[in-house]
Scaffold this motif. Sequence first.
Motif, PDB file in Angstrom:
ATOM      1  N   PRO A  20       0.912  -1.149   0.104  1.00 24.15           N
ATOM      2  CA  PRO A  20       0.008   0.037   0.038  1.00 24.15           C
ATOM      3  C   PRO A  20       0.807   1.167   0.200  1.00 24.15           C
ATOM      4  O   PRO A  20       1.973   1.175  -0.186  1.00 24.15           O
ATOM      5  CB  PRO A  20      -0.637  -0.130   1.558  1.00 24.15           C
ATOM      6  N   GLU A  21       0.283   2.295   0.017  1.00 25.45           N
ATOM      7  CA  GLU A  21       0.823   3.493   0.026  1.00 25.45           C
ATOM      8  C   GLU A  21       1.701   4.049   1.237  1.00 25.45           C
ATOM      9  O   GLU A  21       2.728   4.824   1.283  1.00 25.45           O
ATOM     10  CB  GLU A  21       0.125   5.084  -0.466  1.00 25.45           C
ATOM     11  N   LYS A  22       1.340   2.983   2.476  1.00 25.18           N
ATOM     12  CA  LYS A  22       2.108   3.099   3.621  1.00 25.18           C
ATOM     13  C   LYS A  22       2.491   1.670   4.129  1.00 25.18           C
ATOM     14  O   LYS A  22       1.543   0.912   4.273  1.00 25.18           O
ATOM     15  CB  LYS A  22       1.440   4.029   4.546  1.00 25.18           C
ATOM     16  N   PHE A  23       3.833   1.425   4.384  1.00 22.90           N
ATOM     17  CA  PHE A  23       4.254   0.222   4.543  1.00 22.90           C
ATOM     18  C   PHE A  23       5.384   0.207   5.193  1.00 22.90           C
ATOM     19  O   PHE A  23       6.207   1.062   5.179  1.00 22.90           O
ATOM     20  CB  PHE A  23       4.313  -0.555   3.415  1.00 22.90           C
ATOM     21  N   THR A  24       5.696  -0.873   6.038  1.00 27.68           N
ATOM     22  CA  THR A  24       7.198  -1.122   6.729  1.00 27.68           C
ATOM     23  C   THR A  24       7.578  -2.600   6.334  1.00 27.68           C
ATOM     24  O   THR A  24       6.838  -3.408   5.963  1.00 27.68           O
ATOM     25  CB  THR A  24       7.187  -1.038   7.924  1.00 27.68           C
ATOM     26  N   ILE A  25       9.095  -2.844   5.924  1.00 25.62           N
ATOM     27  CA  ILE A  25       9.391  -4.116   5.763  1.00 25.62           C
ATOM     28  C   ILE A  25      10.509  -3.981   6.843  1.00 25.62           C
ATOM     29  O   ILE A  25      11.633  -3.166   7.330  1.00 25.62           O
ATOM     30  CB  ILE A  25      10.206  -4.264   4.656  1.00 25.62           C
ATOM     31  N   GLU A  26      10.680  -5.183   7.639  1.00 26.07           N
ATOM     32  CA  GLU A  26      11.809  -5.670   8.583  1.00 26.07           C
ATOM     33  C   GLU A  26      12.463  -7.047   8.645  1.00 26.07           C
ATOM     34  O   GLU A  26      11.754  -8.012   8.093  1.00 26.07           O
ATOM     35  CB  GLU A  26      11.333  -5.431   9.995  1.00 26.07           C
ATOM     36  N   PHE A  27      13.618  -7.213   8.618  1.00 27.92           N
ATOM     37  CA  PHE A  27      14.288  -8.425   8.776  1.00 27.92           C
ATOM     38  C   PHE A  27      15.699  -8.356   9.338  1.00 27.92           C
ATOM     39  O   PHE A  27      16.381  -7.148   9.465  1.00 27.92           O
ATOM     40  CB  PHE A  27      14.444  -8.978   7.336  1.00 27.92           C
ATOM     41  N   ASP A  28      16.172  -9.273   9.771  1.00 25.65           N
ATOM     42  CA  ASP A  28      17.519  -9.233  10.458  1.00 25.65           C
ATOM     43  C   ASP A  28      18.623 -10.008   9.475  1.00 25.65           C
ATOM     44  O   ASP A  28      18.296 -10.848   8.889  1.00 25.65           O
ATOM     45  CB  ASP A  28      17.500 -10.555  11.553  1.00 25.65           C
ATOM     46  N   ALA A  29      19.806  -9.253   9.299  1.00 26.73           N
ATOM     47  CA  ALA A  29      20.681  -9.604   8.479  1.00 26.73           C
ATOM     48  C   ALA A  29      22.049 -10.199   8.959  1.00 26.73           C
ATOM     49  O   ALA A  29      22.171  -9.386  10.061  1.00 26.73           O
ATOM     50  CB  ALA A  29      20.981  -8.479   7.349  1.00 26.73           C
ATOM     51  N   TYR A  30      22.692 -11.190   8.399  1.00 23.53           N
ATOM     52  CA  TYR A  30      23.772 -11.700   9.194  1.00 23.53           C
ATOM     53  C   TYR A  30      25.014 -11.195   8.359  1.00 23.53           C
ATOM     54  O   TYR A  30      25.377 -11.428   7.169  1.00 23.53           O
ATOM     55  CB  TYR A  30      23.772 -13.121   9.257  1.00 23.53           C
ATOM     56  N   PHE A  31      25.840 -10.208   8.821  1.00 19.44           N
ATOM     57  CA  PHE A  31      26.895  -9.845   8.353  1.00 19.44           C
ATOM     58  C   PHE A  31      28.503 -10.485   8.780  1.00 19.44           C
ATOM     59  O   PHE A  31      28.484 -10.490   9.967  1.00 19.44           O
ATOM     60  CB  PHE A  31      27.150  -8.301   8.608  1.00 19.44           C
ATOM     61  N   THR A  32      29.181 -10.986   7.675  1.00 16.54           N
ATOM     62  CA  THR A  32      30.195 -11.795   8.101  1.00 16.54           C
ATOM     63  C   THR A  32      31.640 -11.199   7.945  1.00 16.54           C
ATOM     64  O   THR A  32      32.524 -11.568   8.308  1.00 16.54           O
ATOM     65  CB  THR A  32      30.362 -13.318   7.484  1.00 16.54           C
ATOM     66  N   GLU A  33      31.488 -10.085   6.844  1.00 17.57           N
ATOM     67  CA  GLU A  33      32.530  -9.336   6.743  1.00 17.57           C
ATOM     68  C   GLU A  33      31.998  -8.041   6.050  1.00 17.57           C
ATOM     69  O   GLU A  33      31.049  -7.820   5.767  1.00 17.57           O
ATOM     70  CB  GLU A  33      33.765 -10.120   5.599  1.00 17.57           C
ATOM     71  N   PHE A  34      33.414  -7.323   5.728  1.00 11.66           N
ATOM     72  CA  PHE A  34      32.937  -6.137   5.231  1.00 11.66           C
ATOM     73  C   PHE A  34      32.138  -6.054   4.086  1.00 11.66           C
ATOM     74  O   PHE A  34      31.594  -4.968   3.767  1.00 11.66           O
ATOM     75  CB  PHE A  34      34.397  -5.271   5.213  1.00 11.66           C
ATOM     76  N   CYS A  35      32.384  -6.963   3.258  1.00 11.71           N
ATOM     77  CA  CYS A  35      31.922  -6.884   1.876  1.00 11.71           C
ATOM     78  C   CYS A  35      30.659  -7.476   1.743  1.00 11.71           C
ATOM     79  O   CYS A  35      29.985  -7.744   0.730  1.00 11.71           O
ATOM     80  CB  CYS A  35      32.880  -7.377   0.552  1.00 11.71           C
ATOM     81  N   THR A  36      29.999  -8.082   2.953  1.00  7.98           N
ATOM     82  CA  THR A  36      28.725  -8.522   2.802  1.00  7.98           C
ATOM     83  C   THR A  36      27.538  -7.692   2.607  1.00  7.98           C
ATOM     84  O   THR A  36      27.376  -6.516   2.937  1.00  7.98           O
ATOM     85  CB  THR A  36      28.254  -9.372   4.133  1.00  7.98           C
ATOM     86  N   LYS A  37      26.622  -7.986   1.325  1.00  2.88           N
ATOM     87  CA  LYS A  37      25.715  -6.761   1.111  1.00  2.88           C
ATOM     88  C   LYS A  37      24.286  -7.693   0.877  1.00  2.88           C
ATOM     89  O   LYS A  37      24.237  -8.877   0.496  1.00  2.88           O
ATOM     90  CB  LYS A  37      26.182  -6.290  -0.322  1.00  2.88           C
TER      91      LYS A  37
END
Length: 393
Positions: A151-168
């Motif tokens: 819709p015109e107003k929404f949110t998205i959330e997740f947890d991301a696991y970063f293992t090194e500087f170049c994780t994207k």
Amino acid sequence: MKRIIFILSIILLMAIPAESQSLKKMGNKLKQTTSKEAEQQVNKTIDDAFNKSGDQAQTNNDKVNETASTATANTGATQELWTKYDFVPGDTVIFEDLLANEQNGEFPSKWDLKTGNVEIAELNGESVINFPSTKNSEIVPLMKEKGDYLPEKFTIEFDAYFTEFCTKFEIKLYDVVNQQKNPDLPRIIISPKDIFIYNKGKTTFDENKNYPYWQHIAISFNIRSLKIYFGEERITNIPNLGGNPSGFSILASQCHEGNAALIKNIRIAKGSMNLYDRVMTDGKFITNGIRFDVGKATLRPESMGVINQIYKLMSEHADLSFSVEGHTDSDGNEAANQKLSEERAASVKKALVEKGIAADRLSTSGLGESQPIDTNNTPEGKANNRRVEFIKI
């Protein structure tokens, strides 16, 4: 004696993976030490055994526990670190995946695949979505609506696991499987030190080099404006995104072989909460943005976005007092849910009192699973039922 230690060291080193992660997955073993590396490590182990008194060698289990502690250190952040967090999730959950009842090594059941390979894995006893290759893989959530479901107003959330500087992790605000590409919607690249939005620029921030770690990512869209949060910090604020978001896609890969790229706790919600207007119109407001550890009354750090907004509301309107009511879904024992809902309401009151709200302006009660506002037959319905209500008194 030295010969015995030499033999034992060889056996020990052959059993230790080169990567000290506790990531377990079918058909994708962790990288093992090479014969040359093993020889070097054996020599070092022998020297250490004779140069140090007692057996000070760290066991493989110790290394796993050490990695687990490092990986979860960020999720244990105290609410004091999130005092300026102002992200408020949408009112109604339309997609949630906590990866319950998933099978290790299988494709995640609530997703569809555009390209590459994605699978369920296990990290520290918890199911995660694993991008297991250095080649890009892209997935989209399975939604009931195949058209524009944002819709015109929404949110998205997740947890991301970063293992090194170049994780994207790359986000697209359209569904790459079921929707046509929208050239007006820029790609969003999230890394441990910057957030880059194509044609909109890059915002850099201080890099946390204590890899690996989990980080909560939150995206808020309101008609035209886009905000992105990396942990407790709001990194990106774009007044006019220039395009109509219609869906959600996420792409990732291992930056280097063996360095995992993972996500978990994915949630999409619609709507936007204006607390004061809601209270004046309905005499109450409902939030599922106050989160707790599973089966506990311990507030998760991302809850502070809502709690900070309630604190601001009550500070600006000294005449407002609330009854804080806790609610659960129907999973588990009814009596246990009743007790849990009471404890969670008390935890919310405690957090607000600690911020400076007078205790006599807040009362608490728990209603357990007795008053659902949605079905308990879907993850999204359960997420909406796990809520806290603030009733004006």
